[in-house]
Design an enzyme around this catalytic site. Structure first.
Site, PDB file in Angstrom:
ATOM      1  N   GLU A   1     -82.413  -7.199  53.829  1.00 32.27           N
ATOM      2  CA  GLU A   1     -82.720  -5.884  53.250  1.00 32.27           C
ATOM      3  C   GLU A   1     -83.353  -6.135  51.896  1.00 32.27           C
ATOM      4  OE1 GLU A   1     -79.488  -3.120  52.903  1.00 32.27           O
ATOM      5  OE2 GLU A   1     -78.715  -3.561  54.925  1.00 32.27           O
TER       6      GLU A   1
ATOM      7  N   GLU B   1     -73.042  -7.294  54.440  1.00 29.99           N
ATOM      8  CA  GLU B   1     -72.592  -7.188  53.055  1.00 29.99           C
ATOM      9  C   GLU B   1     -71.073  -7.112  52.928  1.00 29.99           C
ATOM     10  OE1 GLU B   1     -74.708  -3.848  51.463  1.00 29.99           O
ATOM     11  OE2 GLU B   1     -76.649  -4.630  52.115  1.00 29.99           O
TER      12      GLU B   1
END
Length: 815
Positions: free
Chosen positions: A426, A334
């Site tokens: 995720e 991320e």
């Protein structure tokens, strides 16, 4: 006392607000046809949305603006000719900076969508949507807001091709375990979704005890000196420091407990290499002043600190490699969100740090058990296909939102050009598997994060996912690292004296037993076996953890050709005849015929016509190149002989009736010399000729055994007649001459198979027929024509014809 705050308590705040920081391409990646265009102002507005005309460059009568509150929603009606996927292109203006909004189809959330900052109206290729035939609605709902919308367009779009994924890992020296894991994931990509869960909730996530997640994800955050939650008992407080919390060993133990069916994943919440406050999540940008731009600059303290931390993590990766555990490795996740320190300074520094991590781990530490993942979805943050094995997206659209993130999937597919596996690395809510497949957003796997799996998924959703036919669970895994595999390194059909190398799958700690049929091959305990004989081979592989499986049988066959000569007729024959020799046939066979071991030039077909004597063989080569030679076939050619008709069966032949043949014909003998061929009792004429009994024979003078006989003039002469026989018909002085009488007789057909006609003009005539033994078998008087012979068996007969004292003898052959 050790207290660690879960990273997602903080990160989820960011992800709910900004779940998709995508930089989309304002171009089409695939050939498309326009289906429809609809002006935004023709849609239904909710909340405070308004139509404006202040900013020039819009199409239609205006544009939609004032998206500022949670209630602001734009719903645009569209009509398409048929159900299917359609490419969505949104014309917008983003003067207020980059923003995210949510896309809905027919009132159902599909995906978040990132709108980059612009200085005017531009087209954003958003991805594809699944629409019903006829009327539909496309909704743009406020997420961040502050974006103006001009119009939307829909285009046809082909389905994604999931078979174009790179065949190999980026690490050319990847371990067999890593290769096997990658190949297994790649083989199922597009046909199934692999289940995954972070380690802390792994044992409780599935409502079906028999259906465990396949992937179990662990975190390396404890294994650097910057870890900020080390407990100091003396001060009863947190401090900084490295600790082995057992995570690495737990991953190894779990992997082995699954008989290598499980897939181990590791991410790394990298606590700030320096700075920050103990007891806080120093991996967050707002919890540290650590500068990543300095960390990627050699010679700086930050660079030294980063190398120290990478080396520390490398020690754990080496433990996993030594244990034979392949790892789905996801560092610097991320980064594009900027909430972690490694992404705080933009893409250039983050990508440079990624290169440092890769080079240090792979090239310096020689760690090759990793499948490298990148999980920030922005195109300008992507390291490139040469540096990434899988591209991931971390999805947090809000509790119970089971949308597929279809638009994001499409954009990721475009970024990697279809050449990398895409995964939801995720997730909070798990996307609906049926929608993933129907909308063509076929994520390779999902990875539910910690307790969000129960907080953001209903029990019904978990039950749906973990019992879904297209969701892979641990009990269904059969990878090359946990199931015995047997392959042949070459053709499994072998020649006599040849061999083929049989190879089993390899991994750390494997032991092997080889079998041919049910027979254990003593002493063969390596991962390969050289088979020299035909048979059905299997290998039993025992992995770490005493997990034993047996491969499917692999048949090793003989490639030797079947070599046999089959004569089409007798191999002994007469000169001038032949025999066709046929060799065994098979796919790909080639031939060479030989006589006495010498090749016959040009004789290369499957058959050969032999016309001469000798020992014939054929050399046959199979399609696999194996050669064999047939046993010899002996051909004998005999020369023909002259055979003589033995009509009367006395063993002596008629020199006037012959046949030339190799084999003795019926009723023929090899010896000539029968002067009386129709007399079984005589081979010489004797006193009164053939077909007579000498003792009772009367000559024409009526003298027993006399020698008088009719001459050519039909006079009784010679012997006791005192008349000199005439031998020349010209000497005859009467019309009763034999030749003249004979010329009036017509006898036909002769030979005959039925009957024979005897025509004689004038007075009545008598016909007597004698068989070969001299016995009269027929005696009758006729007028003008006699029909005789029908009742006679096959043979040679003497016919005596008498008219007015004239006598003529003729031979009759009955067939």
């Amino acid at each position: 006392m050790l207290v660690v705050l879960p990273p997602k308590i903080y990160k989820n705040i960011f992800l709910i607000a900004a779940s998709c920081m995508m930089l989309f391409h304002n171009r089409f990646s695939l050939a498309q046809t326009l289906v429809t265009t609809v002006e935004a102002e023709s849609g239904t507005r909710a909340g405070g949305l308004t139509i404006a005309t202040a900013n020039a460059g819009y199409s239609g009568t205006g544009y939609i603006t004032n998206m500022t509150s949670a209630a602001d929603k734009l719903t645009i009606p569209v009509t398409v000719p048929s159900a299917g996927n359609y490419q969505l292109v949104i014309r917008y203006n983003g003067p207020y900076g980059p923003k995210d909004q949510d896309i809905y189809v027919n009132g159902v959330f599909v995906s978040s969508l990132h709108f980059p900052e612009t200085t005017g109206y531009t087209d954003l290729t958003a991805g594809s949507l699944t629409l019903n035939a006829g009327a539909n609605t496309i909704g743009i709902y406020k997420n961040w807001g502050y974006t103006d919308f001009d119009k939307i367009s829909l285009f046809t779009v082909p389905l994604h091709d999931y078979s174009t994924v790179a065949p190999n890992l980026i690490d050319a020296n990847a371990t067999p375990e890593a290769k096997a894991l990658y190949n297994y994931i790649k083989a199922g990509y597009g046909t199934r979704i692999i289940s995954g869960q972070t380690s802390d909730y792994y044992n409780t996530v599935s409502p079906n005890a028999a259906k465990k997640p396949v992937i179990r994800a662990y975190d390396f955050q404890h294994y650097t000196v910057g870890y900020s939650y080390l407990w100091n008992n003396a001060t009863a407080s947190h401090t900084f420091g490295w600790e082995d919390d057992g995570t690495t060993q737990a991953a190894i133990d779990w992997y082995n407990s699954t008989c290598q069916k499980g897939m181990v994943a590791f991410h790394w919440h990298w606590h700030s290499p320096s700075g920050g406050q103990a007891g806080t999540n120093t991996f967050y940008t707002n919890s540290t002043a650590f500068d990543v731009t300095k960390a990627v600059t050699q010679g700086t303290p930050e660079y030294t600190a980063v190398i120290r931390d990478i080396d520390s993590i490398a020690t754990q990766l080496k433990r996993l490699q030594a244990a034979g555990v392949p790892v789905l490795w996801r560092p610097l996740h991320e980064a594009g969100g900027a909430w972690f320190w490694w992404g705080a300074k933009g893409p250039a520094a983050a990508l440079a740090l990624y290169d440092m991590v890769y080079n240090r781990i792979v090239n310096y530490h020689n760690i090759h058990n990793l499948i490298w993942q990148w999980s920030t979805p922005e195109a300008n943050w992507y390291p490139g296909n040469s540096k990434v094995d899988m591209l991931g997206y971390d999805s947090y659209p809000g509790a119970y939102n089971y949308g597929t993130q279809k638009l994001i999937f499409d954009q990721l597919y475009t970024i990697v050009n279809g050449q990398k596996i895409l995964a939801m690395t995720e997730n909070g809510p798990i996307p609906d598997p049926d929608l993933c497949f129907s909308s063509d957003a076929k994520w390779a796997y999902v990875m539910s994060w910690s307790d969000l799996v129960t907080q953001q998924n209903s029990s019904a959703q978990l039950n749906l996912v973990y019992n879904h036919a297209k969701v892979l669970t641990l009990d269904e895994v059969t990878t090359a690292t946990n199931t015995a595999q047997l392959t042949a390194a070459g053709p499994a059909a072998i020649c006599t004296g040849g061999s083929v190398l049989l190879k089993a799958n390899t991994a750390k700690g494997y032991t092997y037993k080889w079998y041919n049929g049910t027979n254990l091959i003593t002493g063969s305990t390596s991962s390969a076996y050289t088979a020299t004989t035909a048979g059905s081979y299997t290998v039993t592989v025992t992995a770490t953890g005493a997990c034993t499986t047996t491969s499917a049988p692999l048949a090793v066959t003989s490639a030797m050709p079947a070599v046999l000569i089959t004569p089409a007729s007798a191999t002994t024959f007469c000169q001038g005849e032949n025999v066709k020799l046929n060799a065994s046939t098979g796919a790909g066979y080639t031939y060479q015929w030989k006589i006495g071991g010498v090749a016959v030039a040009g004789s290369t077909s499957s058959s050969y016509t032999a016309t001469s004597g000798g020992s014939y063989t054929v050399e046959v080569t199979s399609g696999a190149g194996c050669k064999d030679t047939s046993p010899g076939t002996d051909v004998v050619v005999t020369s023909p002989s002259i055979w003589y008709a033995d009509t009367d069966g006395d063993g002596a032949g008629d020199p006037a009736v012959t046949k030339t043949a190799c084999a003795k014909p019926a009723n023929y003998v090899a010896t000539a010399g029968d002067a009386c061929p129709n007399d079984a009792n005589k081979t010489a004429a004797g006193n009164c000729g053939c077909n007579k009994t000498e003792a009772s024979c009367l000559d024409c003078m009526g003298v027993p055994n006399g020698t008088a006989a009719l001459d050519v003039c039909n006079q009784c002469a010679g012997g006791t007649s005192d008349i000199t026989p005439k031998t020349n018909i010209s000497q005859c002085t009467t019309t009763s001459a034999v030749a003249a009488f004979a010329s009036t007789i017509k006898m036909y057909p002769n030979p005959t198979a039925v009957d024979c006609h005897i025509q004689l003009p004038g007075n009545a005539f008598n016909v007597v027929i004698y068989n070969g033994a001299g016995t009269a078998v027929f005696n009758k008087t006729f007028e003008n024509e006699a029909v005789v012979g029908a009742e006679l068996p096959q043979g040679i007969y003497l016919v005596r014809i008498e008219q007015d004292g004239n006598i003529e003898l003729k031979k009759l052959i009955k067939e």
